[in-house]
Design an enzyme around this catalytic site. Sequence first.
Site, PDB file in Angstrom:
ATOM      1  N   CYS A   2       0.848  -1.183   0.000  1.00  0.00           N
ATOM      2  CA  CYS A   2       0.000   0.000   0.000  1.00  0.00           C
ATOM      3  C   CYS A   2       0.887   1.238   0.000  1.00  0.00           C
ATOM      4  CB  CYS A   2      -0.876   0.001   1.248  1.00  0.00           C
ATOM      5  SG  CYS A   2      -1.675  -1.574   1.517  1.00  0.00           S
ATOM      6  N   ARG A  27       1.347   1.521  -6.119  1.00  0.00           N
ATOM      7  CA  ARG A  27       1.628   0.540  -5.062  1.00  0.00           C
ATOM      8  C   ARG A  27       0.379  -0.196  -4.595  1.00  0.00           C
ATOM      9  NH1 ARG A  27       6.771   1.483  -2.321  1.00  0.00           N
ATOM     10  NH2 ARG A  27       6.005  -0.068  -0.909  1.00  0.00           N
ATOM     11  N   TRP A  74      -3.809  -1.984  -1.241  1.00  0.00           N
ATOM     12  CA  TRP A  74      -3.790  -3.247  -2.002  1.00  0.00           C
ATOM     13  C   TRP A  74      -4.202  -4.300  -0.981  1.00  0.00           C
ATOM     14  CZ3 TRP A  74      -1.475  -8.050  -1.774  1.00  0.00           C
ATOM     15  CH2 TRP A  74      -1.513  -8.813  -2.945  1.00  0.00           C
ATOM     16  N   ASN A 100       0.830  -0.267   6.210  1.00  0.00           N
ATOM     17  CA  ASN A 100       1.314  -1.037   5.065  1.00  0.00           C
ATOM     18  C   ASN A 100       2.053  -2.232   5.642  1.00  0.00           C
ATOM     19  OD1 ASN A 100       2.430  -1.938   2.676  1.00  0.00           O
ATOM     20  ND2 ASN A 100       3.952  -0.290   2.527  1.00  0.00           N
ATOM     21  N   GLY A 101       1.662  -3.456   5.267  1.00  0.00           N
ATOM     22  CA  GLY A 101       2.314  -4.654   5.799  1.00  0.00           C
ATOM     23  C   GLY A 101       1.263  -5.654   6.257  1.00  0.00           C
ATOM     24  N   GLU A 483      10.290 -13.697 -19.649  1.00  0.00           N
ATOM     25  CA  GLU A 483       9.959 -12.289 -19.408  1.00  0.00           C
ATOM     26  C   GLU A 483       8.863 -11.822 -20.379  1.00  0.00           C
ATOM     27  OE1 GLU A 483      10.302 -10.266 -17.156  1.00  0.00           O
ATOM     28  OE2 GLU A 483      10.119  -8.274 -18.011  1.00  0.00           O
ATOM     29  N   LYS A 487       5.249 -10.388 -19.184  1.00  0.00           N
ATOM     30  CA  LYS A 487       4.727  -9.069 -19.588  1.00  0.00           C
ATOM     31  C   LYS A 487       3.325  -9.209 -20.147  1.00  0.00           C
ATOM     32  CE  LYS A 487       6.784  -7.120 -17.895  1.00  0.00           C
ATOM     33  NZ  LYS A 487       7.923  -7.311 -17.114  1.00  0.00           N
ATOM     34  N   GLU A 490       0.625 -10.302 -17.363  1.00  0.00           N
ATOM     35  CA  GLU A 490       0.279  -9.365 -16.290  1.00  0.00           C
ATOM     36  C   GLU A 490      -0.514  -8.159 -16.758  1.00  0.00           C
ATOM     37  OE1 GLU A 490       3.540  -7.767 -13.967  1.00  0.00           O
ATOM     38  OE2 GLU A 490       4.791  -7.568 -15.726  1.00  0.00           O
ATOM     39  N   HIS A 506       8.561 -31.870 -25.045  1.00  0.00           N
ATOM     40  CA  HIS A 506       8.314 -32.695 -23.854  1.00  0.00           C
ATOM     41  C   HIS A 506       6.972 -32.386 -23.213  1.00  0.00           C
ATOM     42  CE1 HIS A 506      12.375 -34.256 -24.121  1.00  0.00           C
ATOM     43  NE2 HIS A 506      12.733 -33.005 -24.391  1.00  0.00           N
ATOM     44  N   LYS A 605       2.963  -2.544  -7.583  1.00  0.00           N
ATOM     45  CA  LYS A 605       4.320  -2.383  -8.105  1.00  0.00           C
ATOM     46  C   LYS A 605       5.350  -3.082  -7.238  1.00  0.00           C
ATOM     47  CE  LYS A 605       7.552  -0.731 -10.739  1.00  0.00           C
ATOM     48  NZ  LYS A 605       7.775  -1.522 -11.967  1.00  0.00           N
TER      49      LYS A 605
HETATM   50  O1  M6R Z   1      10.939  -4.614  -7.130  1.00  0.00           O
HETATM   51  P1  M6R Z   1      11.335  -5.998  -7.511  1.00  0.00           P
HETATM   52  O2  M6R Z   1      12.248  -6.037  -8.693  1.00  0.00           O
HETATM   53  O3  M6R Z   1      11.888  -6.791  -6.378  1.00  0.00           O
HETATM   54  O4  M6R Z   1       9.985  -6.697  -7.968  1.00  0.00           O
HETATM   55  C1  M6R Z   1       9.946  -8.046  -8.305  1.00  0.00           C
HETATM   56  C2  M6R Z   1       8.638  -8.402  -8.951  1.00  0.00           C
HETATM   57  O5  M6R Z   1       7.573  -8.156  -8.086  1.00  0.00           O
HETATM   58  C3  M6R Z   1       8.417  -7.609 -10.245  1.00  0.00           C
HETATM   59  O6  M6R Z   1       9.458  -7.793 -11.140  1.00  0.00           O
HETATM   60  C4  M6R Z   1       7.089  -8.046 -10.909  1.00  0.00           C
HETATM   61  O7  M6R Z   1       7.185  -9.363 -11.358  1.00  0.00           O
HETATM   62  C5  M6R Z   1       6.729  -7.099 -12.046  1.00  0.00           C
HETATM   63  N1  M6R Z   1       5.339  -6.810 -12.014  1.00  0.00           N
HETATM   64  C6  M6R Z   1       7.053  -7.646 -13.392  1.00  0.00           C
HETATM   65  O8  M6R Z   1       6.680  -6.817 -14.424  1.00  0.00           O
END
Ligand code: M6R
Length: 610
Positions: A2, A27, A74, A100-101, A483, A487, A490, A506, A605
Amino acid sequence: MCGIIGYIGGKNCVPILIEGLKRLEYRGYDSAGVGLIENNTPVVIKKKGRVAELENKISKLKIDSSVGIAHTRWATHGEPNEVNAHPHVNKDSTIFLVHNGIIENFNELRTDLQNKGFEFRSETDSEVLVQLIDFFMGKDVSLFDAVRYAMNMVKGTYGIAIASTHVPEKIIVARKGSPLVIGLGNGENFIASDVNAIISYTSSIVYLDDGEIACVQKDSFEVKNIDDELIEKEIQQVKISIDSISKGNYAHFMLKEIMEQPVSVKNSFRGRLLFEEGSSKLGGLQGFETRIANSNRILICACGTSWHAGLVAEYMIEQYAGIPVEVEYASEFRYRNPIITADDTCIFISQSGETADTLAAMKEAKRRGALVLGVCNVVGSSIARESHAGVYIHAGPEIGVASTKAFTSQLVVLALITILIARTKHLSLVDGQNILRELDKIPSKIQQILDNHAKIEKIAEEFIDSKNFLYLGRGYNFPVALEGALKLKEISYIHAEGYPAAEMKHGPIALIDKNMPAVFISPVDSVYEKVLSNIEEVKARKGRIIAIATEDDNYIDKIVDYVIKVPNTIRMLMPILTVIPLQLLAYHIAVKKGLNVDQPRNLAKSVTVE
Ligand code: M6R
């Protein structure tokens, strides 16, 4: 995950809090709220949904308050609705709190407080904190001490801010495991979970450490530990330009961040290339070079995109430095019994530097005697501060939830670390110089790919109705396949899998039919011929193929449906180029589907809870 912001001073804080919440929205964005003190009267306003909706609600009320705290949520415990939104308040709304936490023992504490007659309104773990503080204040202790006593009783992680009409001249903040900073102004002070939220007002920042609690007033602040001992804090000058945290003329932060990559990548190696020595200069690793080079093993820990960068680094370090590398999900590492010795070097990669799993894994490796290095983007973040040494990637603030420019900058820094280690081992001067020359050309090559943007957008048009995608690559480009798939899923909510191309036989090959698009990352390299065979296998089963290929490869145009060309470079740097079309492809598919690419559903984020 958050976002928290607070203000105490002489101005009306409502616009400051709202602007801060908007900067923090990346966030968490399922509900938001503010708690204000207006003429010693508590005012708490909450709204489910985006900050804009809260802003709308508040604007009708014409509030003027010079002390307030605010939160964008969040959800962890309790669905996103107004009751569960923060701030949470005590029974007579004289104390309000944002958190937050996660409070792990909230059930136990709640039962205990209920037995003492406290009534709970929400389903959240956070509410227990405000009730607990109220309980202690009822015993005639100050707000500061009540917070301190509460901290002693809770298990879990928190960044909290508390305001109260009992002491309207103070905001109390505390941290354990979730970031909190104090921003110092002139006759006014700020608190925030993220510097970005307050950087337009002040660049003088105090970072709270775990176990610290602060009393913030408009002209002063005081930090103590949980045992009530005073702590001297350093005031740091943080440089973040407002442009770097604004969208500018771009439709989305994600697009801006993709387009920024020629510059962000250059910033990652600026001043770090030692051409004469064929090596790199990384100030943050000074004094640790020999220990790293003599490591028995390098362990890389991260999550999500940063984990993918770690996988690329495995190929780089093993190829050039000859040190065995293991790459682990931070979340798995922390809950097994990892074999770590003082001869190991552990690298923790994190854009935010606040990812709870990565931070916890780092603490565990440190406890076991390893040298721990951080590779972070956010300056002053927890991982950066708690590591023995490290390197900032200098990508600039990344606001879009989908990580793009941080990934390419992580790859640059990991390449620089590889060169640094490899030059103390077997890498020759000439080979070191060659890598540096290639690295130096990467920004203009990225620009070349970005200039082809319109073609990628057109290809995206063809795939907006796809339900599934396969991403396939080998060697250095296998992590790129992962990756690319991440992308797409998500931000477009299309199911996508990344696989090493040869693994397709496989199992995943069973999925191939005319409805299954397969993206091959297939530059001309040592495994090119093998990848061509995998392409033929998909073609034979009528799969639709998009290939990311190198510019001089004319053959591939004849066998696949769509080709996106990238310039050539050496193998270790190729992922920095091949990932760019995949970022753009995912972006355009999501935009054409009408989705919010900067704030995809259910995501945040930085994942500061486990
Ligand atoms: O801030 P960080 O690099 O530790 O974050 C890791 C992941 O949460 C972050 O890369 C997440 O997978 C992204 N949404 C990917 O686009």
